[in-house]
Design a protein around this motif. Structure first.
Motif, PDB file in Angstrom:
ATOM      1  N   THR A 103      35.026  52.680  46.474  1.00  0.00           N
ATOM      2  CA  THR A 103      36.440  52.698  46.781  1.00  0.00           C
ATOM      3  C   THR A 103      36.848  51.762  47.534  1.00  0.00           C
ATOM      4  N   PRO A 104      36.067  51.072  48.423  1.00  0.00           N
ATOM      5  CA  PRO A 104      36.935  49.781  49.291  1.00  0.00           C
ATOM      6  C   PRO A 104      36.927  48.579  48.463  1.00  0.00           C
ATOM      7  N   TYR A 105      36.489  48.741  47.424  1.00  0.00           N
ATOM      8  CA  TYR A 105      36.419  47.538  46.486  1.00  0.00           C
ATOM      9  C   TYR A 105      37.505  47.566  45.024  1.00  0.00           C
ATOM     10  N   LEU A 106      37.922  48.937  44.915  1.00  0.00           N
ATOM     11  CA  LEU A 106      38.795  49.161  43.970  1.00  0.00           C
ATOM     12  C   LEU A 106      40.117  48.607  43.926  1.00  0.00           C
ATOM     13  N   VAL A 107      40.617  47.750  43.070  1.00  0.00           N
ATOM     14  CA  VAL A 107      41.879  47.200  42.856  1.00  0.00           C
ATOM     15  C   VAL A 107      42.827  47.963  41.932  1.00  0.00           C
ATOM     16  N   ASP A 108      42.121  48.301  41.095  1.00  0.00           N
ATOM     17  CA  ASP A 108      42.798  48.941  39.612  1.00  0.00           C
ATOM     18  C   ASP A 108      42.173  49.848  38.869  1.00  0.00           C
ATOM     19  N   ARG A 109      42.345  51.044  38.533  1.00  0.00           N
ATOM     20  CA  ARG A 109      41.772  52.062  37.807  1.00  0.00           C
ATOM     21  C   ARG A 109      42.531  51.763  36.369  1.00  0.00           C
ATOM     22  N   VAL A 144      28.738  36.796  34.829  1.00  0.00           N
ATOM     23  CA  VAL A 144      29.072  35.574  34.113  1.00  0.00           C
ATOM     24  C   VAL A 144      29.940  35.021  34.977  1.00  0.00           C
ATOM     25  N   SER A 145      29.566  33.819  35.263  1.00  0.00           N
ATOM     26  CA  SER A 145      30.406  32.845  36.291  1.00  0.00           C
ATOM     27  C   SER A 145      31.710  32.354  35.665  1.00  0.00           C
ATOM     28  N   GLY A 146      32.681  32.228  36.309  1.00  0.00           N
ATOM     29  CA  GLY A 146      33.796  31.638  35.844  1.00  0.00           C
ATOM     30  C   GLY A 146      34.674  31.825  36.993  1.00  0.00           C
ATOM     31  N   ASP A 147      36.020  31.248  36.779  1.00  0.00           N
ATOM     32  CA  ASP A 147      36.924  31.132  37.805  1.00  0.00           C
ATOM     33  C   ASP A 147      38.244  31.437  37.034  1.00  0.00           C
ATOM     34  N   GLY A 148      39.459  31.756  37.878  1.00  0.00           N
ATOM     35  CA  GLY A 148      40.886  32.186  37.414  1.00  0.00           C
ATOM     36  C   GLY A 148      41.331  32.749  38.463  1.00  0.00           C
ATOM     37  N   VAL A 149      42.583  33.093  38.230  1.00  0.00           N
ATOM     38  CA  VAL A 149      43.438  33.565  39.466  1.00  0.00           C
ATOM     39  C   VAL A 149      43.774  35.103  38.634  1.00  0.00           C
ATOM     40  N   ILE A 150      43.594  36.090  39.382  1.00  0.00           N
ATOM     41  CA  ILE A 150      44.109  37.437  39.033  1.00  0.00           C
ATOM     42  C   ILE A 150      45.351  37.821  39.796  1.00  0.00           C
ATOM     43  N   SER A 171      42.600  37.008  45.954  1.00  0.00           N
ATOM     44  CA  SER A 171      41.257  36.056  45.771  1.00  0.00           C
ATOM     45  C   SER A 171      40.033  37.006  45.885  1.00  0.00           C
ATOM     46  N   GLY A 172      39.028  36.225  45.479  1.00  0.00           N
ATOM     47  CA  GLY A 172      37.715  37.167  45.597  1.00  0.00           C
ATOM     48  C   GLY A 172      36.853  36.840  44.205  1.00  0.00           C
ATOM     49  N   TYR A 173      35.819  37.771  44.179  1.00  0.00           N
ATOM     50  CA  TYR A 173      35.098  37.907  43.147  1.00  0.00           C
ATOM     51  C   TYR A 173      35.535  39.012  42.163  1.00  0.00           C
ATOM     52  N   HIS A 174      35.934  39.031  41.051  1.00  0.00           N
ATOM     53  CA  HIS A 174      36.474  40.308  40.435  1.00  0.00           C
ATOM     54  C   HIS A 174      35.411  40.600  39.417  1.00  0.00           C
ATOM     55  N   LEU A 194      38.925  47.872  38.073  1.00  0.00           N
ATOM     56  CA  LEU A 194      38.755  46.570  38.224  1.00  0.00           C
ATOM     57  C   LEU A 194      38.303  46.497  39.642  1.00  0.00           C
ATOM     58  N   LEU A 195      37.122  46.012  40.076  1.00  0.00           N
ATOM     59  CA  LEU A 195      36.627  45.753  41.647  1.00  0.00           C
ATOM     60  C   LEU A 195      36.878  44.428  42.053  1.00  0.00           C
TER      61      LEU A 195
END
Length: 83
Positions: A75-81, A30-36, A58-61, A7-8
């Motif tokens: 690496t700077p964009y990695l949220v979760d492996r 694919v554009s879309g929105d939501g909250v992670i 926040s941001g584009y995931h 997850l980036l």
């Protein structure tokens, strides 16, 4: 080689396309929105039940399945492996 889901998080769609394009990943976004929401590791009690606390990201995931060694530029964009 093992495939690993990642997850980036980027600031926005253009940044995601730019960074991923630099490492040779071409994709149709694919554009879309939501909250992670990511667990904070803290809990609280609500009406007698323990609830895990989360915080919005926040941001584009982008969820990317990657095979091989992770490029250091991601690496700077990695949220979760394993997302």
């Amino acid at each position: 080689m093992r495939c690993e889901p990642l997850l980036l998080r980027f600031e926005d769609r253009p940044q995601a396309m730019s960074v991923l394009g630099e490492i040779g990943v071409a994709f149709d976004v694919v554009s879309g929105d939501g909250v992670i929401r990511k667990p904070t590791g803290e809990t609280a009690e609500f009406e007698g039940e323990v609830v895990a606390l989360t915080s919005p990201l926040s941001g584009y995931h982008v969820r990317l399945v990657w095979r091989g060694e992770l490029p250091s530029s991601l690496t700077p964009y990695l949220v979760d492996r394993g997302a």
